[in-house]
Motif scaffolding. Structure first.
Motif, PDB file in Angstrom:
ATOM      1  N   LEU A 123       1.225  -1.295   0.264  1.00 20.22           N
ATOM      2  CA  LEU A 123       0.064   0.050  -0.355  1.00 20.22           C
ATOM      3  C   LEU A 123       0.824   1.238  -0.191  1.00 20.22           C
ATOM      4  O   LEU A 123       1.750   1.344   0.339  1.00 20.22           O
ATOM      5  N   TYR A 124       0.793   2.237  -0.533  1.00 19.17           N
ATOM      6  CA  TYR A 124       1.685   3.101  -0.754  1.00 19.17           C
ATOM      7  C   TYR A 124       0.062   4.569  -1.145  1.00 19.17           C
ATOM      8  O   TYR A 124      -0.737   4.247  -1.369  1.00 19.17           O
ATOM      9  N   THR A 125       0.902   5.702  -0.203  1.00 15.38           N
ATOM     10  CA  THR A 125       0.503   6.608  -0.414  1.00 15.38           C
ATOM     11  C   THR A 125       0.277   8.160  -1.673  1.00 15.38           C
ATOM     12  O   THR A 125      -1.062   9.243  -1.749  1.00 15.38           O
ATOM     13  N   ALA A 126       0.827   7.799  -2.668  1.00 18.61           N
ATOM     14  CA  ALA A 126       1.289   8.649  -3.389  1.00 18.61           C
ATOM     15  C   ALA A 126      -0.144   9.463  -4.740  1.00 18.61           C
ATOM     16  O   ALA A 126      -0.604   8.030  -4.834  1.00 18.61           O
ATOM     17  N   ARG A 127       0.071  10.516  -5.154  1.00 17.46           N
ATOM     18  CA  ARG A 127      -0.801  10.720  -6.408  1.00 17.46           C
ATOM     19  C   ARG A 127      -0.777   9.706  -7.740  1.00 17.46           C
ATOM     20  O   ARG A 127      -1.345   8.894  -8.769  1.00 17.46           O
ATOM     21  N   ASP A 128       0.873  10.069  -7.544  1.00 13.72           N
ATOM     22  CA  ASP A 128       1.109   9.653  -9.167  1.00 13.72           C
ATOM     23  C   ASP A 128       0.796   8.065  -8.890  1.00 13.72           C
ATOM     24  O   ASP A 128       1.469   7.021  -8.338  1.00 13.72           O
ATOM     25  N   THR A 129      -0.274   6.961  -9.816  1.00 13.16           N
ATOM     26  CA  THR A 129      -0.285   5.344  -9.202  1.00 13.16           C
ATOM     27  C   THR A 129       0.918   5.165 -10.538  1.00 13.16           C
ATOM     28  O   THR A 129       1.107   3.578 -10.331  1.00 13.16           O
ATOM     29  N   GLU A 130       1.229   5.075 -10.938  1.00 10.04           N
ATOM     30  CA  GLU A 130       2.209   4.935 -11.823  1.00 10.04           C
ATOM     31  C   GLU A 130       4.302   4.583 -11.707  1.00 10.04           C
ATOM     32  O   GLU A 130       4.963   4.028 -11.387  1.00 10.04           O
ATOM     33  N   ARG A 131       4.495   6.332 -10.860  1.00 14.68           N
ATOM     34  CA  ARG A 131       5.310   6.180 -10.676  1.00 14.68           C
ATOM     35  C   ARG A 131       5.750   6.647  -8.942  1.00 14.68           C
ATOM     36  O   ARG A 131       5.883   7.227  -8.687  1.00 14.68           O
ATOM     37  N   ASN A 132       5.981   5.430  -8.703  1.00 15.44           N
ATOM     38  CA  ASN A 132       5.579   5.543  -6.818  1.00 15.44           C
ATOM     39  C   ASN A 132       6.792   4.570  -5.999  1.00 15.44           C
ATOM     40  O   ASN A 132       7.525   3.724  -7.238  1.00 15.44           O
ATOM     41  N   SER A 133       7.327   3.957  -5.513  1.00 14.29           N
ATOM     42  CA  SER A 133       8.127   3.354  -4.824  1.00 14.29           C
ATOM     43  C   SER A 133       7.813   2.109  -4.693  1.00 14.29           C
ATOM     44  O   SER A 133       8.451   1.171  -4.548  1.00 14.29           O
ATOM     45  N   ALA A 134       6.457   2.261  -4.712  1.00 10.68           N
ATOM     46  CA  ALA A 134       5.590   1.021  -4.526  1.00 10.68           C
ATOM     47  C   ALA A 134       5.882  -0.377  -5.166  1.00 10.68           C
ATOM     48  O   ALA A 134       6.037  -1.532  -5.709  1.00 10.68           O
ATOM     49  N   HIS A 135       5.874   0.782  -6.578  1.00 12.04           N
ATOM     50  CA  HIS A 135       5.969  -0.187  -7.810  1.00 12.04           C
ATOM     51  C   HIS A 135       7.145  -0.966  -8.181  1.00 12.04           C
ATOM     52  O   HIS A 135       7.562  -2.498  -8.430  1.00 12.04           O
ATOM     53  N   VAL A 136       8.119   0.529  -7.691  1.00 10.07           N
ATOM     54  CA  VAL A 136       9.696  -0.080  -7.663  1.00 10.07           C
ATOM     55  C   VAL A 136      10.095  -1.674  -6.397  1.00 10.07           C
ATOM     56  O   VAL A 136      10.432  -2.252  -6.336  1.00 10.07           O
ATOM     57  N   LEU A 137       9.508  -1.884  -5.288  1.00  7.57           N
ATOM     58  CA  LEU A 137       9.473  -2.361  -4.368  1.00  7.57           C
ATOM     59  C   LEU A 137       9.364  -4.125  -5.035  1.00  7.57           C
ATOM     60  O   LEU A 137       9.390  -5.001  -4.489  1.00  7.57           O
ATOM     61  N   ALA A 138       7.629  -3.645  -5.338  1.00  7.43           N
ATOM     62  CA  ALA A 138       7.286  -4.677  -6.072  1.00  7.43           C
ATOM     63  C   ALA A 138       8.335  -5.689  -6.878  1.00  7.43           C
ATOM     64  O   ALA A 138       8.208  -6.902  -7.426  1.00  7.43           O
ATOM     65  N   GLU A 139       8.626  -4.265  -8.016  1.00  9.78           N
ATOM     66  CA  GLU A 139       9.596  -5.144  -9.238  1.00  9.78           C
ATOM     67  C   GLU A 139      10.896  -5.966  -8.177  1.00  9.78           C
ATOM     68  O   GLU A 139      11.110  -7.043  -8.824  1.00  9.78           O
ATOM     69  N   VAL A 140      11.060  -5.313  -7.059  1.00  9.49           N
ATOM     70  CA  VAL A 140      12.173  -5.762  -6.602  1.00  9.49           C
ATOM     71  C   VAL A 140      11.980  -7.176  -6.006  1.00  9.49           C
ATOM     72  O   VAL A 140      12.277  -8.120  -6.187  1.00  9.49           O
ATOM     73  N   LEU A 141      10.879  -7.832  -5.280  1.00  8.23           N
ATOM     74  CA  LEU A 141      10.255  -8.254  -4.718  1.00  8.23           C
ATOM     75  C   LEU A 141      10.013  -9.669  -5.467  1.00  8.23           C
ATOM     76  O   LEU A 141      10.683 -11.142  -5.179  1.00  8.23           O
ATOM     77  N   ARG A 142       9.738  -8.899  -7.177  1.00 12.91           N
ATOM     78  CA  ARG A 142       9.499 -10.444  -7.538  1.00 12.91           C
ATOM     79  C   ARG A 142      10.651 -11.035  -8.148  1.00 12.91           C
ATOM     80  O   ARG A 142      10.760 -12.171  -8.917  1.00 12.91           O
ATOM     81  N   GLU A 143      11.385 -10.209  -8.281  1.00 12.81           N
ATOM     82  CA  GLU A 143      13.082 -10.302  -9.056  1.00 12.81           C
ATOM     83  C   GLU A 143      13.973 -11.899  -7.625  1.00 12.81           C
ATOM     84  O   GLU A 143      13.517 -12.606  -7.850  1.00 12.81           O
ATOM     85  N   ARG A 144      13.603 -11.322  -6.415  1.00 11.85           N
ATOM     86  CA  ARG A 144      14.148 -11.579  -5.483  1.00 11.85           C
ATOM     87  C   ARG A 144      13.000 -13.393  -5.836  1.00 11.85           C
ATOM     88  O   ARG A 144      13.834 -14.053  -5.096  1.00 11.85           O
ATOM     89  N   LEU A 145      11.855 -13.257  -5.547  1.00  9.44           N
ATOM     90  CA  LEU A 145      10.928 -14.589  -5.626  1.00  9.44           C
ATOM     91  C   LEU A 145      11.402 -15.620  -7.104  1.00  9.44           C
ATOM     92  O   LEU A 145      10.720 -16.157  -7.015  1.00  9.44           O
ATOM     93  N   GLY A 146      11.690 -14.936  -7.940  1.00  3.54           N
ATOM     94  CA  GLY A 146      12.121 -15.661  -9.182  1.00  3.54           C
ATOM     95  C   GLY A 146      10.740 -16.138 -10.227  1.00  3.54           C
ATOM     96  O   GLY A 146      10.743 -16.669 -10.989  1.00  3.54           O
TER      97      GLY A 146
END
Length: 117
Positions: free
Chosen positions: A94-117
């Motif tokens: 969950l994030y609070t930024a107004r920009d639904t495309e460019r926010n830290s939660a999306h970057v964090l999700a990318e990193v998690l998906r990479e680590r999960l394989g």
């Protein structure tokens, strides 16, 4: 095992599995008891310095992504609760930024998906 990204202010019914607020600062106007079973992981959010530098400027997005990924590498132990939850089932960031495309939660999700394989 899916990592979802949702804006905190969206309908709670859109959240799946374990939910984590991944913001450095507590959102204004939101009481902790209103969120229910949401875990706040501020240590995985961008540093205050990076957050202020970015300022949600779209032109800084590529550099922000690179810098934030470097910060996440430095605090990789803090990612463990998220990785463990994602291994067990759906997880929502969950994030609070107004920009639904460019926010830290999306970057964090990318990193998690990479680590999960």
């Amino acid at each position: 095992m899916t990592v979802h990204v949702r804006r905190l202010y969206e309908d709670p019914a859109s959240r799946r599995g374990r939910c984590f607020l991944v913001e450095r600062l507590w959102p204004r106007g939101v009481r902790k008891d209103e969120l229910g079973d949401v875990t706040w992981l501020k240590d995985v959010a961008p540093s205050n310095e990076l957050r202020v530098w970015f300022g949600h400027d779209p032109e800084r997005w590529p550099e922000f992504r690179a810098r934030y990924r470097a910060e996440l590498e430095a605090v990789s132990d803090a990612l463990e609760p998220l990785l463990e939850a994602a291994r067990q089932g759906d997880t929502t960031l969950l994030y609070t930024a107004r920009d639904t495309e460019r926010n830290s939660a999306h970057v964090l999700a990318e990193v998690l998906r990479e680590r999960l394989g």
